[in-house]
Design a protein around this motif. Structure first.
Motif, PDB file in Angstrom:
ATOM      1  N   ALA A  16       0.901  -1.101   0.109  1.00 23.97           N
ATOM      2  CA  ALA A  16      -0.003  -0.026  -0.045  1.00 23.97           C
ATOM      3  C   ALA A  16       1.060   1.210  -0.069  1.00 23.97           C
ATOM      4  O   ALA A  16       0.665   2.175  -0.854  1.00 23.97           O
ATOM      5  CB  ALA A  16      -1.048   0.151   1.425  1.00 23.97           C
ATOM      6  N   TYR A  17       2.050   0.978   0.753  1.00 27.81           N
ATOM      7  CA  TYR A  17       2.777   2.513   0.878  1.00 27.81           C
ATOM      8  C   TYR A  17       4.074   2.273   0.231  1.00 27.81           C
ATOM      9  O   TYR A  17       4.715   3.357   0.070  1.00 27.81           O
ATOM     10  CB  TYR A  17       3.140   2.827   2.599  1.00 27.81           C
ATOM     11  CG  TYR A  17       1.786   3.091   3.016  1.00 27.81           C
ATOM     12  CD1 TYR A  17       0.968   3.986   2.788  1.00 27.81           C
ATOM     13  CD2 TYR A  17       1.629   2.417   4.428  1.00 27.81           C
ATOM     14  CE1 TYR A  17      -0.364   4.303   3.643  1.00 27.81           C
ATOM     15  CE2 TYR A  17       0.322   2.511   5.140  1.00 27.81           C
ATOM     16  CZ  TYR A  17      -0.306   3.595   4.739  1.00 27.81           C
ATOM     17  OH  TYR A  17      -1.658   4.018   5.445  1.00 27.81           O
ATOM     18  N   ASP A  18       4.800   1.211  -0.002  1.00 21.05           N
ATOM     19  CA  ASP A  18       6.079   1.125  -0.549  1.00 21.05           C
ATOM     20  C   ASP A  18       5.896  -0.121  -0.950  1.00 21.05           C
ATOM     21  O   ASP A  18       5.135  -1.023  -1.248  1.00 21.05           O
ATOM     22  CB  ASP A  18       7.011   1.219   0.713  1.00 21.05           C
ATOM     23  CG  ASP A  18       6.692   0.294   1.755  1.00 21.05           C
ATOM     24  OD1 ASP A  18       6.079  -0.774   1.859  1.00 21.05           O
ATOM     25  OD2 ASP A  18       6.987   0.544   3.142  1.00 21.05           O
ATOM     26  N   LEU A  19       7.427  -0.693  -1.464  1.00 18.62           N
ATOM     27  CA  LEU A  19       7.835  -2.126  -1.846  1.00 18.62           C
ATOM     28  C   LEU A  19       8.250  -2.920  -0.723  1.00 18.62           C
ATOM     29  O   LEU A  19       9.546  -2.384  -0.259  1.00 18.62           O
ATOM     30  CB  LEU A  19       8.505  -2.048  -3.161  1.00 18.62           C
ATOM     31  CG  LEU A  19       7.993  -1.527  -4.342  1.00 18.62           C
ATOM     32  CD1 LEU A  19       7.957   0.197  -4.480  1.00 18.62           C
ATOM     33  CD2 LEU A  19       8.347  -1.956  -5.635  1.00 18.62           C
ATOM     34  N   ARG A  20       8.245  -4.087  -0.731  1.00 15.94           N
ATOM     35  CA  ARG A  20       8.722  -4.996   0.124  1.00 15.94           C
ATOM     36  C   ARG A  20       8.797  -6.430  -0.187  1.00 15.94           C
ATOM     37  O   ARG A  20       7.628  -7.006  -0.563  1.00 15.94           O
ATOM     38  CB  ARG A  20       8.361  -4.794   1.769  1.00 15.94           C
ATOM     39  CG  ARG A  20       9.044  -4.067   2.520  1.00 15.94           C
ATOM     40  CD  ARG A  20       8.445  -3.568   3.788  1.00 15.94           C
ATOM     41  NE  ARG A  20       7.074  -2.992   3.724  1.00 15.94           N
ATOM     42  CZ  ARG A  20       6.214  -3.256   4.288  1.00 15.94           C
ATOM     43  NH1 ARG A  20       6.162  -3.630   5.378  1.00 15.94           N
ATOM     44  NH2 ARG A  20       4.982  -2.620   3.982  1.00 15.94           N
ATOM     45  N   GLY A  21       9.805  -7.025  -0.259  1.00 15.26           N
ATOM     46  CA  GLY A  21       9.571  -8.581  -0.753  1.00 15.26           C
ATOM     47  C   GLY A  21      10.855  -9.342  -0.310  1.00 15.26           C
ATOM     48  O   GLY A  21      11.973  -8.598  -0.076  1.00 15.26           O
ATOM     49  N   ARG A  22      10.795 -10.604  -0.567  1.00 15.23           N
ATOM     50  CA  ARG A  22      12.089 -11.383  -0.538  1.00 15.23           C
ATOM     51  C   ARG A  22      12.950 -11.349  -1.669  1.00 15.23           C
ATOM     52  O   ARG A  22      12.606 -11.242  -2.882  1.00 15.23           O
ATOM     53  CB  ARG A  22      11.425 -13.029  -0.132  1.00 15.23           C
ATOM     54  CG  ARG A  22      12.199 -13.887   0.778  1.00 15.23           C
ATOM     55  CD  ARG A  22      11.841 -15.285   0.991  1.00 15.23           C
ATOM     56  NE  ARG A  22      11.093 -15.776   0.026  1.00 15.23           N
ATOM     57  CZ  ARG A  22       9.532 -15.662  -0.015  1.00 15.23           C
ATOM     58  NH1 ARG A  22       8.990 -15.035   0.967  1.00 15.23           N
ATOM     59  NH2 ARG A  22       8.792 -16.144  -0.951  1.00 15.23           N
ATOM     60  N   VAL A  23      14.203 -11.477  -1.548  1.00 16.50           N
ATOM     61  CA  VAL A  23      15.187 -11.515  -2.612  1.00 16.50           C
ATOM     62  C   VAL A  23      15.701 -12.713  -2.752  1.00 16.50           C
ATOM     63  O   VAL A  23      15.977 -13.441  -1.756  1.00 16.50           O
ATOM     64  CB  VAL A  23      16.415 -10.320  -2.197  1.00 16.50           C
ATOM     65  CG1 VAL A  23      17.400 -10.378  -3.259  1.00 16.50           C
ATOM     66  CG2 VAL A  23      15.822  -8.988  -1.896  1.00 16.50           C
ATOM     67  N   PRO A  24      15.931 -13.251  -3.933  1.00 18.06           N
ATOM     68  CA  PRO A  24      15.348 -12.576  -5.424  1.00 18.06           C
ATOM     69  C   PRO A  24      13.936 -12.979  -5.966  1.00 18.06           C
ATOM     70  O   PRO A  24      13.802 -12.518  -6.956  1.00 18.06           O
ATOM     71  CB  PRO A  24      16.463 -13.239  -6.143  1.00 18.06           C
ATOM     72  CG  PRO A  24      16.712 -14.691  -5.691  1.00 18.06           C
ATOM     73  CD  PRO A  24      16.505 -14.788  -4.300  1.00 18.06           C
ATOM     74  N   ASP A  25      13.130 -13.688  -5.127  1.00 13.16           N
ATOM     75  CA  ASP A  25      11.938 -14.372  -5.812  1.00 13.16           C
ATOM     76  C   ASP A  25      10.899 -13.042  -6.115  1.00 13.16           C
ATOM     77  O   ASP A  25      10.238 -12.989  -6.982  1.00 13.16           O
ATOM     78  CB  ASP A  25      11.382 -15.377  -5.271  1.00 13.16           C
ATOM     79  CG  ASP A  25      11.485 -15.275  -3.793  1.00 13.16           C
ATOM     80  OD1 ASP A  25      12.302 -14.924  -3.055  1.00 13.16           O
ATOM     81  OD2 ASP A  25      10.462 -16.099  -3.283  1.00 13.16           O
TER      82      ASP A  25
END
Length: 451
Positions: A8-17
């Motif tokens: 909703a406010y930003d980007l966040r996720g596991r690297v690299p998938d």
């Protein structure tokens, strides 16, 4: 392509998938096409994946025709500062803040460091990533930009250096980036810093820097006691939030810090508007009024608080989650300005931090935020509203449900991101009543959840 890193406010996720250099390059291109930015600040946190993701992001920005100004390893607030201070078209910080160490992400702003979130461009950037790209007729340029000295000068402008006295302060950067700023500030301040987990290290040898977790507070608290420090400060990885410990090593709830900062700031400005979130309010309302200010309630969340501050020309905004916003800091949140203001207050008042806080905890005891996993949050909140609004002094829906009685109040709201309901309860100088009502509400929520 997996675009689940867009939140909703930003980007966040596991690297690299969920986030990787290939996607980062496309995000850079999409950012320029959607925003039209020509000059973009780029910075990154201490995570091991940050340099590669930042390099790919910068390539995408330049391929789309934007000039990149790389400020290097920094905190989120330095991207905010540089974007507004140098009059850039936008800024992107590569960071996953306090997420696990194999994650990364991005926080994006436009001109004047206005946040870019899902309702004003982030979803458009996400959708654009899926389409093919062509290179701009003219590639953007790349240059590095040194912002630390201008940023440190700006930070020091919030305090009266002449009123500062020597004292010992424990600072715990959690192996994030905050230590680099402390090292710069140290040369200008009469304080002795006891440095805990000070070196930036993306391996996070002492765990992910997130002082909101009780198990992560011990190192700071122990160092305060061992060194007889006046206070302790701990930050998350990108240091946009700071957390306080008094001289006894006690962790201080963010709610009471909001009131203290509002009071200290209004003393300097001689009044003004203060924005606060609706979860816990009475202590803030009391202190703001006494300092000649005007308190205004806003929905929780940085995009809402920043916009409301702009609308009201507010001097300061605070959330109990340890986010503190300042008008002269482009209405953005800083993890450095708050501790400078509180250190200044300790020097000016000659009081201990515990004595400043104890009186407030006594006047307005609070439960702190309690999270409960609930199957059907809207149903439970509606049932609580029906039961407790009878005989209530006021019922408000600025953010979730706030119900107020003469001598106690509560706020119950759904999380934006998970199936949990968050409860906050406070009373007027009656700890037993606060505890009794907290227990009563939790039992009622459990009962409604099983029915």
């Amino acid at each position: 392509m997996d675009l689940s890193c867009f939140k909703a406010y930003d980007l966040r996720g596991r690297v690299p998938d969920q986030l990787n250099p290939t996607l980062a390059e496309k995000i850079g291109r999409a950012y320029v096409e959607i925003t039209g930015a020509k000059k973009v600040i780029v910075g990154y946190d201490i995570r091991l994946s940050s340099p590669d993701i930042t390099e790919a992001l910068s390539s995408g920005l330049m391929a789309a025709g934007a000039d990149v100004y790389d400020i290097g390893l920094c905190g989120t607030e330095q991207v905010y500062f540089a974007t507004s201070h140098y009059g850039m078209d936008g800024g992107i910080m590569v960071t996953a803040s306090h997420n696990p160490k194999d994650h990364n992400g991005m926080k994006m702003v436009g001109p004047e460091s206005r946040p870019i979130s899902s309702d004003n461009g982030l979803n458009d950037i996400r959708d654009r990533v899926l389409e093919p790209f062509a290179n701009a007729p003219e590639q953007g340029r790349y240059e590095t930009l040194e912002v630390m000295s201008a940023y440190v000068d700006h930070l020091l402008g919030y305090i009266d250096a002449g009123s500062l006295k020597p004292m010992t302060i424990v600072c715990n950067a959690g192996n994030g980036g905050a230590g680099l700023v402390i090292d710069e500030l140290e040369q200008h301040l009469p304080f002795e810093f006891v440095k805990v987990h000070h070196q930036p290290d993306g391996h996070f040898p002492n765990g992910v820097p997130n002082p909101i977790l009780p198990e992560n507070r011990t190192a700071t608290a122990d160092a305060v006691i061992e060194h007889g420090a006046a206070m302790g400060i701990a930050w998350d990885g990108d240091y946009d939030r700071c957390f306080f410990f008094d001289e006894n090593g006690r962790f201080i709830e963010g709610y009471y810090v909001v009131g203290l900062l509002a009071d200290q700031f209004l003393r300097k400005t001689g009044g003004g508007k203060v924005i606060h979130d609706p979860r816990l309010t009475w202590n803030t309302l009391d202190l703001v009024k006494a300092a000649g200010g005007e308190a205004i309630e806003s929905k929780t969340g940085h995009a809402f608080i920043k916009q409301r501050m702009r609308d009201e020309d507010a001097v300061y905004g605070g959330e109990m989650s340890a986010h503190h916003y300042f008008r002269d800091f482009a209405y953005c949140d800083s993890g450095m300005i708050p501790w400078l203001l509180i250190a200044e207050r300790l020097c000016q008042s000659g009081q201990t931090l515990s004595s400043l806080i104890d009186a407030r905890i006594e006047a307005y005891p609070a439960s702190g935020e309690i999270n409960r996993t609930i199957n059907d949050p809207p149903k439970v909140i509606a049932a609580i509203e029906a039961k407790y609004s009878v005989g209530a002094k006021s019922v408000s829906f600025v953010d979730g449900l706030s119900v107020e009685f003469d001598n106690w109040r509560f706020n119950l709201r759904m999380s934006n991101t998970e199936p949990v309901v968050r409860l906050n309860v406070e009373s007027r100088a009656d700890k037993a009543l606060m505890e009794e009502k907290t227990e009563e509400l939790l039992q009622e929520m459990d009962r409604l959840n099983t029915n």
